[in-house]
Design an enzyme around this catalytic site. Sequence first.
Site, PDB file in Angstrom:
ATOM      1  N   HIS A   1      -2.596   1.479   6.887  1.00 58.89           N
ATOM      2  CA  HIS A   1      -2.976   1.331   5.480  1.00 58.89           C
ATOM      3  C   HIS A   1      -3.151   2.711   4.853  1.00 58.89           C
ATOM      4  O   HIS A   1      -3.576   3.654   5.523  1.00 58.89           O
ATOM      5  CB  HIS A   1      -4.272   0.536   5.341  1.00 58.89           C
ATOM      6  CG  HIS A   1      -4.552   0.136   3.922  1.00 58.89           C
ATOM      7  ND1 HIS A   1      -3.876  -0.887   3.283  1.00 58.89           N
ATOM      8  CD2 HIS A   1      -5.424   0.631   3.000  1.00 58.89           C
ATOM      9  CE1 HIS A   1      -4.330  -1.007   2.046  1.00 58.89           C
ATOM     10  NE2 HIS A   1      -5.263  -0.096   1.843  1.00 58.89           N
TER      11      HIS A   1
ATOM     12  N   HIS B   1      -5.940   1.810  -4.233  1.00 58.65           N
ATOM     13  CA  HIS B   1      -4.981   1.328  -3.227  1.00 58.65           C
ATOM     14  C   HIS B   1      -4.573  -0.104  -3.557  1.00 58.65           C
ATOM     15  O   HIS B   1      -5.166  -0.763  -4.410  1.00 58.65           O
ATOM     16  CB  HIS B   1      -5.583   1.414  -1.820  1.00 58.65           C
ATOM     17  CG  HIS B   1      -6.701   0.428  -1.585  1.00 58.65           C
ATOM     18  ND1 HIS B   1      -6.877  -0.212  -0.385  1.00 58.65           N
ATOM     19  CD2 HIS B   1      -7.703  -0.020  -2.383  1.00 58.65           C
ATOM     20  CE1 HIS B   1      -7.940  -1.009  -0.454  1.00 58.65           C
ATOM     21  NE2 HIS B   1      -8.454  -0.911  -1.655  1.00 58.65           N
TER      22      HIS B   1
ATOM     23  N   CYS C   1       0.816  -1.223   0.000  1.00 58.68           N
ATOM     24  CA  CYS C   1       0.000   0.000   0.000  1.00 58.68           C
ATOM     25  C   CYS C   1       0.848   1.272   0.000  1.00 58.68           C
ATOM     26  O   CYS C   1       0.640   2.174  -0.815  1.00 58.68           O
ATOM     27  CB  CYS C   1      -0.976  -0.015   1.177  1.00 58.68           C
ATOM     28  SG  CYS C   1      -0.241   0.171   2.813  1.00 58.68           S
TER      29      CYS C   1
END
Length: 342
Positions: free
Chosen positions: A305, A317, A257
Amino acid sequence: MAAHRRTRQRTAGAGPARTAAAIALAGATAATGLGGTAHAAPRPAPDKVAADVNRLYREAEAATEKYNGAREKADSAQRRLSALQDEAARRRDRLNSARNALGTVAAAQYRTGGLDPALRLALSEDPDGYLEGAALAERAGTRRQAEVGRVREQLREIEQLRGAARVEVKELTSRRAELGRHKKTVNGKLTEARRLLSGLTSGQRAAFTGGPSTDVGEAATSQTAPNPRAAQAVSYVRGKLGSPYVWGATGPDAFDCSGLVQAAYRSAGVYVPRTTYAQIDSGRRVPRSALLPGDLVFFYPGITHVGLYIGDGRMIHAPNPSAPVRVAPIDEMPFAGATRVV
């Protein structure tokens, strides 16, 4: 990696723990005299599996970010160590040259230094010339003393470089050990997630890994980026839709990520730190209500994240090993903050 649905994940063996449980259940059935054919332990409910897998993915992602941070520090320590070693080598070359020069002068002095100066003056056919030469020799001696002093200083500097290098070697060794610990944690979490997913039917796995489309057309937005660099970052992640998730990867063909976000802004000539917990402090914080395309959006209390906002409540993402780079709504996970890098 977060608690969101993913694409299909390869299955793996059920593992020794599940086998042991099945054997224990069969033994208990025989002991109670129920008779009949022994049955395998019932499969856990798909919702329970999904919750456990998502938890493991979140824990793996937290460990991945720690791994990324440790790797960045290890790389930095390696660069510092290499620079120190290069500088020490240059200093040793200069020191060797200075020593050779002093050795040549010392040898010449030894060869001509056998006569007393007064006797050499008396025997000289040119007393005035001798006295002038003696004065030059005295000045040369002073210069040699200065050269000896410089050699000694170079020796001290080289020893200081060696000491600094020893510190960097210790730092590098520590960071590499830390890398190994985080890598072991990540692999353990992902292995357990694969084991749990392997217990689902193909239909259940498809339901778990389904999610928002990665189609570029569906990623269109009515909002526009605030500047060309943010627009370039958004364009980059659009071009990476469908790329696989690989923990620790920063592209160009696979990402985790934070690696995806870093690569997106690198394509725009903007440096963004490697880890989520550094990225959130790399720009100006913006409220959720003021988000614009190109903003970095973060999730979960531990800031584990990150995605790149593309407008209309959506982001692109890299979710987790079960899903490729994709479009997703930002309310899919617990929102933790946002940063505008440029």
